[in-house]
Design a protein around this motif. Structure first.
Motif, PDB file in Angstrom:
ATOM      1  N   ARG A  20       0.830  -1.212   0.000  1.00  0.00           N
ATOM      2  CA  ARG A  20       0.000   0.000   0.000  1.00  0.00           C
ATOM      3  C   ARG A  20       0.865   1.263   0.000  1.00  0.00           C
ATOM      4  O   ARG A  20       0.491   2.266  -0.595  1.00  0.00           O
ATOM      5  CB  ARG A  20      -0.951  -0.005   1.196  1.00  0.00           C
ATOM      6  CG  ARG A  20      -2.056  -1.046   1.053  1.00  0.00           C
ATOM      7  CD  ARG A  20      -3.003  -1.028   2.218  1.00  0.00           C
ATOM      8  NE  ARG A  20      -3.799   0.190   2.271  1.00  0.00           N
ATOM      9  CZ  ARG A  20      -4.864   0.416   1.507  1.00  0.00           C
ATOM     10  NH1 ARG A  20      -5.254  -0.496   0.656  1.00  0.00           N
ATOM     11  NH2 ARG A  20      -5.521   1.528   1.599  1.00  0.00           N
ATOM     12  N   CYS A  61       2.044   1.732  -3.466  1.00  0.00           N
ATOM     13  CA  CYS A  61       0.959   2.157  -4.356  1.00  0.00           C
ATOM     14  C   CYS A  61       0.464   3.544  -4.025  1.00  0.00           C
ATOM     15  O   CYS A  61      -0.607   3.938  -4.504  1.00  0.00           O
ATOM     16  CB  CYS A  61      -0.211   1.191  -4.263  1.00  0.00           C
ATOM     17  SG  CYS A  61       0.127  -0.372  -5.018  1.00  0.00           S
ATOM     18  N   LEU A  70      -1.007   4.529  -1.471  1.00  0.00           N
ATOM     19  CA  LEU A  70      -2.267   4.533  -0.726  1.00  0.00           C
ATOM     20  C   LEU A  70      -2.043   4.749   0.762  1.00  0.00           C
ATOM     21  O   LEU A  70      -2.996   4.959   1.511  1.00  0.00           O
ATOM     22  CB  LEU A  70      -3.005   3.207  -0.926  1.00  0.00           C
ATOM     23  CG  LEU A  70      -3.558   2.980  -2.329  1.00  0.00           C
ATOM     24  CD1 LEU A  70      -4.127   1.590  -2.459  1.00  0.00           C
ATOM     25  CD2 LEU A  70      -4.618   4.019  -2.649  1.00  0.00           C
ATOM     26  N   GLY A 104      -0.194  -0.789 -11.414  1.00  0.00           N
ATOM     27  CA  GLY A 104      -1.511  -1.407 -11.426  1.00  0.00           C
ATOM     28  C   GLY A 104      -1.624  -2.198 -10.138  1.00  0.00           C
ATOM     29  O   GLY A 104      -0.616  -2.702  -9.635  1.00  0.00           O
ATOM     30  N   LEU A 105      -2.837  -2.260  -9.583  1.00  0.00           N
ATOM     31  CA  LEU A 105      -2.972  -2.919  -8.287  1.00  0.00           C
ATOM     32  C   LEU A 105      -4.118  -3.919  -8.283  1.00  0.00           C
ATOM     33  O   LEU A 105      -5.240  -3.603  -8.645  1.00  0.00           O
ATOM     34  CB  LEU A 105      -3.206  -1.870  -7.190  1.00  0.00           C
ATOM     35  CG  LEU A 105      -3.605  -2.403  -5.795  1.00  0.00           C
ATOM     36  CD1 LEU A 105      -2.474  -3.185  -5.158  1.00  0.00           C
ATOM     37  CD2 LEU A 105      -4.044  -1.263  -4.889  1.00  0.00           C
ATOM     38  N   ALA A 162      -5.582  -5.678  -5.316  1.00  0.00           N
ATOM     39  CA  ALA A 162      -5.456  -5.680  -3.857  1.00  0.00           C
ATOM     40  C   ALA A 162      -6.166  -6.893  -3.271  1.00  0.00           C
ATOM     41  O   ALA A 162      -6.750  -7.693  -3.995  1.00  0.00           O
ATOM     42  CB  ALA A 162      -6.033  -4.388  -3.286  1.00  0.00           C
ATOM     43  N   LYS A 199      -8.828  -6.775  -1.581  1.00  0.00           N
ATOM     44  CA  LYS A 199     -10.252  -6.611  -1.859  1.00  0.00           C
ATOM     45  C   LYS A 199     -10.422  -6.292  -3.336  1.00  0.00           C
ATOM     46  O   LYS A 199      -9.624  -5.557  -3.911  1.00  0.00           O
ATOM     47  CB  LYS A 199     -10.816  -5.466  -1.004  1.00  0.00           C
ATOM     48  CG  LYS A 199     -10.831  -5.800   0.469  1.00  0.00           C
ATOM     49  CD  LYS A 199     -11.289  -4.601   1.277  1.00  0.00           C
ATOM     50  CE  LYS A 199     -11.290  -4.909   2.760  1.00  0.00           C
ATOM     51  NZ  LYS A 199     -11.500  -3.693   3.557  1.00  0.00           N
ATOM     52  N   LEU A 200     -11.473  -6.817  -3.907  1.00  0.00           N
ATOM     53  CA  LEU A 200     -11.725  -6.596  -5.327  1.00  0.00           C
ATOM     54  C   LEU A 200     -12.013  -5.119  -5.583  1.00  0.00           C
ATOM     55  O   LEU A 200     -12.788  -4.504  -4.874  1.00  0.00           O
ATOM     56  CB  LEU A 200     -12.944  -7.400  -5.766  1.00  0.00           C
ATOM     57  CG  LEU A 200     -12.782  -8.912  -5.814  1.00  0.00           C
ATOM     58  CD1 LEU A 200     -14.139  -9.572  -5.930  1.00  0.00           C
ATOM     59  CD2 LEU A 200     -11.892  -9.310  -6.973  1.00  0.00           C
ATOM     60  N   ILE A 201     -11.360  -4.590  -6.610  1.00  0.00           N
ATOM     61  CA  ILE A 201     -11.663  -3.215  -7.003  1.00  0.00           C
ATOM     62  C   ILE A 201     -12.561  -3.319  -8.226  1.00  0.00           C
ATOM     63  O   ILE A 201     -12.107  -3.396  -9.358  1.00  0.00           O
ATOM     64  CB  ILE A 201     -10.374  -2.444  -7.297  1.00  0.00           C
ATOM     65  CG1 ILE A 201      -9.527  -2.387  -6.026  1.00  0.00           C
ATOM     66  CG2 ILE A 201     -10.712  -1.035  -7.790  1.00  0.00           C
ATOM     67  CD1 ILE A 201      -8.178  -1.762  -6.203  1.00  0.00           C
ATOM     68  N   LEU A 202     -13.848  -3.400  -7.942  1.00  0.00           N
ATOM     69  CA  LEU A 202     -14.808  -3.707  -8.988  1.00  0.00           C
ATOM     70  C   LEU A 202     -16.169  -3.281  -8.474  1.00  0.00           C
ATOM     71  O   LEU A 202     -16.486  -3.512  -7.317  1.00  0.00           O
ATOM     72  CB  LEU A 202     -14.797  -5.231  -9.179  1.00  0.00           C
ATOM     73  CG  LEU A 202     -15.138  -5.840 -10.520  1.00  0.00           C
ATOM     74  CD1 LEU A 202     -14.197  -5.304 -11.585  1.00  0.00           C
ATOM     75  CD2 LEU A 202     -14.985  -7.352 -10.433  1.00  0.00           C
TER      76      LEU A 202
END
Lengths: 489, 346
Positions: free
Chosen positions: B54, B57, B59, B86-87, B89, B91-94
């Protein structure tokens, strides 16, 4: 294929994207904000349940607040204990008049709020027609104690006590007392009851006064009929406006019966002597005050502002919780674009909800917008703007959606009441009035009321506009750095 | 460009520190990742892998130290760093209520890619990840594996120089796991730098050029998988696994009597694991002695294999066997629990 889209090409494109950013930072930030807003709206419209409750919530809000508050329809068939120990012609006439007292029947007028009846409304609305439902259901009682028992046991909402020798004492000018007993356990009804009785009996007292003065002014020839626009302030003990002309007419008739033939002109002069001037209460816009007219702006502002704050804080904390916020945060976009984008989407939703409230208010509750719709929308947007900062601040510090919602709920209740959405701020104690000045919603509601009810324009609402803008800017000045700081910690 | 690192070190991490209250999640970590490398980060739960990712990235802000990606500082030049990463993570980033393609379009736009380029790349990745036929379905209706494939396509849209994969195969079925691993290998061949965290040793061994083992916020070992395995096998010990259909007590006693045999563990009624220290004759000598001894007792050998140390052995040796509840992601030590718990949740 994989060669075509190889890493080197990607890098070139990424680099050119960097150039774009350098040249059109502001424009790019706005474009990014729109992308985020578009996403939010698309996401929102895909959830049918949420869409339904989105429309139903303001409907509920409107209907609930519209129907739970007392209005004229509550003033029907109210059980009233009457103790008449006098049995003279005057007391009989009072009881008779109480028995016959009616409200105008039917549609639009019946919906007019209690303000028209209970508080100083223009004199024409109340107790005018004889064709409606009776206001009181008279319960005869033998003594004051018995009447009080009836109230205690819930069989009567109030009582009127006419003492022995009432008629005679009036005739002798001894100013006897007529007692109205109210039910302290039922505040709303008892205040309505006492104000109706007060007006009614006060009017009768004036009338009796006029009758007594009339013989002194007699021996003149007849004059034109009674004035068309009646309505007067009380004198002496009775406060509040006089009910309608119809009632006066009726009572004049009764008086004439009781006291023998006096000309209408003589009566008119006598009335002018007892009551030297007539107060006519006039609104800023034509027509009687409408309770919904008062409620609609408050509910609209509250629904919109709360929806936006909830939406904003909830959406950001939710995205954070489920992890999608990371996806937005690692995109090479300005943090401000995220805030703007979320605000755009939530504001659009808020405005749609505000429109639902307004349309309902117009269609169901006959609310009329006297000012410009543009100012209504403008004030709603300003109201939203004044709360955006707070919403962001909450979302920045609440790491979970539930936390954000709890914080918002905590804020919502004091705001609801302090802002004057339901009860006028002017009725509050000074301390609470001071507090209510700290809530930006108060100004949004004030401004909206001025525009919707009074048809005000820029000159009348500039204070509200300036305060809302100031609140909004100050909150954002605190919220944006906090958001940037907290979001990457 | 100013301060650009040599071309082959696309990630330079220098003395990186991240504290949450008085808990140090990343403790003076330093490492470099070469361009085009698949770099594995292994470690127990709460060791600091995700925190490190993180920070890289952009974040999470480091408490101390520096990190550069593609030559850009992750704090001061965060927005340039974001152009190159590009990440994927934990948890889904969607967005569940957007279709697969709408998701890709959204993140493409946020990366300022022209629409035509987004569509071109989306077509390519959707096809490559066998998701084309589902592209117009809402992501919320997908299985975990399908979601993860779209998630990976999303991370690849901007053709990042460095791709971060934080446990990309967690909770996926064997088929999807395999296809994602193959996909990672393909990206590796195309020259993409990949940072991968995983708990699956086999995955790290299969995919990574180099592996860093992280524990208590520190890099405790960093080498190629082979090099790391030598850490546990360098003492020259030979481990044999034997399956003997008529295994008996006396057979075990006779094996134990051999001078090279250090210890014997029973695995089951018919199999055992034998630890030996080869003498002058080397491991060949040990093997033939063991076989001879079994034959002498009339044993029938069903299977005999030498056991190579795995990354798991390395991992357990370096990080110990104790479970890491205490330092795990969301449960912090007793004191100051409230505050830390709040700051660590993401």
């Amino acid at each position: 294929m994989s060669e075509v889209l190889g890493a080197s090409k990607g890098r070139e494109l990424a680099a050119s994207g960097l150039e774009d950013r350098r040249h059109g930072g502001g424009r790019q930030a706005v474009a990014d904000a729109w992308v985020i807003a578009w996403k939010d709206i698309l996401d929102f419209t895909r959830d049918r349940m949420r869409l339904i409750s989105f429309v139903i919530m303001p409907i509920f809000m409107m209907v609930m607040t519209g129907y739970i508050f007392p209005n004229q329809n509550s003033l029907q068939n109210m059980p009233l204990a009457v103790v008449n120990q006098d049995q003279g012609p005057l007391s009989r006439m009072i009881v008779d008049a109480l028995n016959k007292m009616t409200l105008p029947a039917g549609g639009g007028q019946a919906r007019q709020g209690m303000a028209a009846l209970g508080e100083a409304g223009p004199g024409k609305t109340a107790s005018r027609s004889r064709s409606g439902n009776p206001v009181f259901r008279i319960q005869p009682a033998g003594s004051l104690a018995e009447a009080k028992e009836l109230i205690k046991s819930g069989q009567a909402n109030g009582a009127v006590f006419i003492p022995r020798d009432f008629t005679r004492q009036v005739g002798q000018g001894k100013q006897p007392h007529l007692v109205v007993v109210t039910d302290q356990a039922n505040l709303q009804i008892s205040s309505m009851l006492s104000s109706v009785l007060d007006q009614f009996l006060g009017a009768m007292a004036t009338q009796v006064g006029a009758q007594k003065v009339a013989p002194l002014l007699a021996a003149r020839e007849t004059a034109p009929g009674p004035r068309a626009s009646a309505g007067a302030s009380g004198d002496g003990g009775s406060a509040g406006a006089v009910p309608g002309e119809g009632l006066l007419q009726m009572m004049a008739g009764a008086m004439q019966q009781a006291y023998g033939g006096l000309g209408a002109g003589g009566l008119q002069r006598a009335r002018a002597t007892v009551q030297p001037f007539v107060v006519r209460i006039e609104g800023i816009v034509p027509g009687p005050p409408n309770y919904f007219q008062f409620m609609a702006p408050g509910i609209m502002a509250m629904v919109v502002v709360m929806a936006v704050m909830m939406g904003l804080a909830g959406a950001i904390s939710r995205e954070r919780e489920i992890g999608t916020l990371d996806g937005i945060l690692i995109a090479p976009i300005n943090r401000l674009s995220i805030i703007i984008g979320k605000t755009i989407s939530q504001s659009l939703r808020g405005l749609v909800q505000g429109a639902v409230v307004l349309i309902l208010a117009i269609l169901l509750f006959h609310v009329k917008v006297y000012g410009s719709i543009a100012w209504v929308a403008g004030l709603l947007l300003l109201g939203i703007f004044s709360f955006v900062g707070l919403g962001i601040l909450i979302s920045a510090f609440a790491t979970e959606q539930e936390t954000a919602m709890t914080i918002l709920m905590t804020l919502q209740f004091p705001m609801m009441f302090l802002s004057g959405a339901f009860f006028p701020v002017q009725q509050m104690p000074t301390f609470m009035q001071g507090l209510s000045k700290l809530v930006p919603l108060t100004y949004a509601i004030d401004g909206l009321r001025k525009v919707i009810i009074l048809g005000a324009g820029w000159s009348a609402i500039q204070t509200e506009v300036l305060v809302l803008t100031g609140f909004g800017l100050a909150m954002l000045l605190v919220a944006i750095p906090a958001f940037n700081r907290v979001i990457t910690r | 460009m100013m301060g650009r690192e040599p071309q082959d070190d696309v990630i330079v991490v220098d003395d990186l520190v991240r504290e949450f209250g008085d808990f140090t999640a990343v403790d003076h970590m330093s490492f470099r990742v070469h361009e085009g490398e698949v770099f594995g980060l292994l470690g127990p739960n709460g060791a600091g892998k995700s925190t490190t990712i993180r920070m890289l990235c952009t974040l999470l802000r480091p408490t101390g130290g520096h990190a550069r990606i593609a030559g850009y500082d992750v704090v001061r030049q965060a927005s340039q760093v974001r152009q190159h990463i590009g990440l994927v993570a934990e948890k889904l980033i969607l967005y569940d209520r957007l279709t697969a393609r709408e998701n890709l379009r959204l993140f493409g736009k946020l990366n300022h890619l022209p629409e035509q380029v987004i569509d071109e790349r989306a077509d390519y990745w959707l096809d490559r990840l066998q998701m084309t036929r589902w592209q117009d379905h809402l992501a919320g209706t997908f299985s975990t594996g399908m979601k993860q494939r779209i998630n990976i396509a999303r991370a690849l849209l901007n053709m990042p120089r460095v791709l971060f994969l934080d446990e990309p195969t967690l909770g996926l079925d064997p088929q999807t796991t395999r296809s994602i691993r193959e996909f990672i290998m393909e990206l590796h061949k195309q020259g993409m730098t990949i940072i991968l965290t995983t708990h699956m040793m086999a995955e790290a061994e299969m995919l990574c050029d180099r592996v860093g083992i992280v524990d208590h916020g520190k890099m405790v070992a960093l080498d190629t998988p082979g090099g790391l395995k030598r850490l546990v096998s360098d003492n020259g010990r030979l481990v044999l696994e034997l399956e003997i259909s008529n295994l008996s007590e006396s057979m075990v006693r006779d094996l134990q009597a051999l001078p090279e045999v250090a210890s014997i563990d029973h695995e089951s009624a018919t199999s055992l694991r034998l630890h030996a220290q080869p003498g002058e004759g080397g491991s060949t000598e040990v093997l033939s002695r063991v076989i001879a001894a079994i034959h002498a007792d009339g044993g029938r050998i069903l299977r005999l294999s030498t056991v190579e140390p795995t990354l798991e052995d390395v991992f357990l040796k370096l990080t110990g066997r104790a479970m890491r509840d205490e330092a795990s992601e969301k449960v912090a030590p007793r004191r100051g629990h409230w505050r830390r718990a709040a700051t660590r949740v993401r």
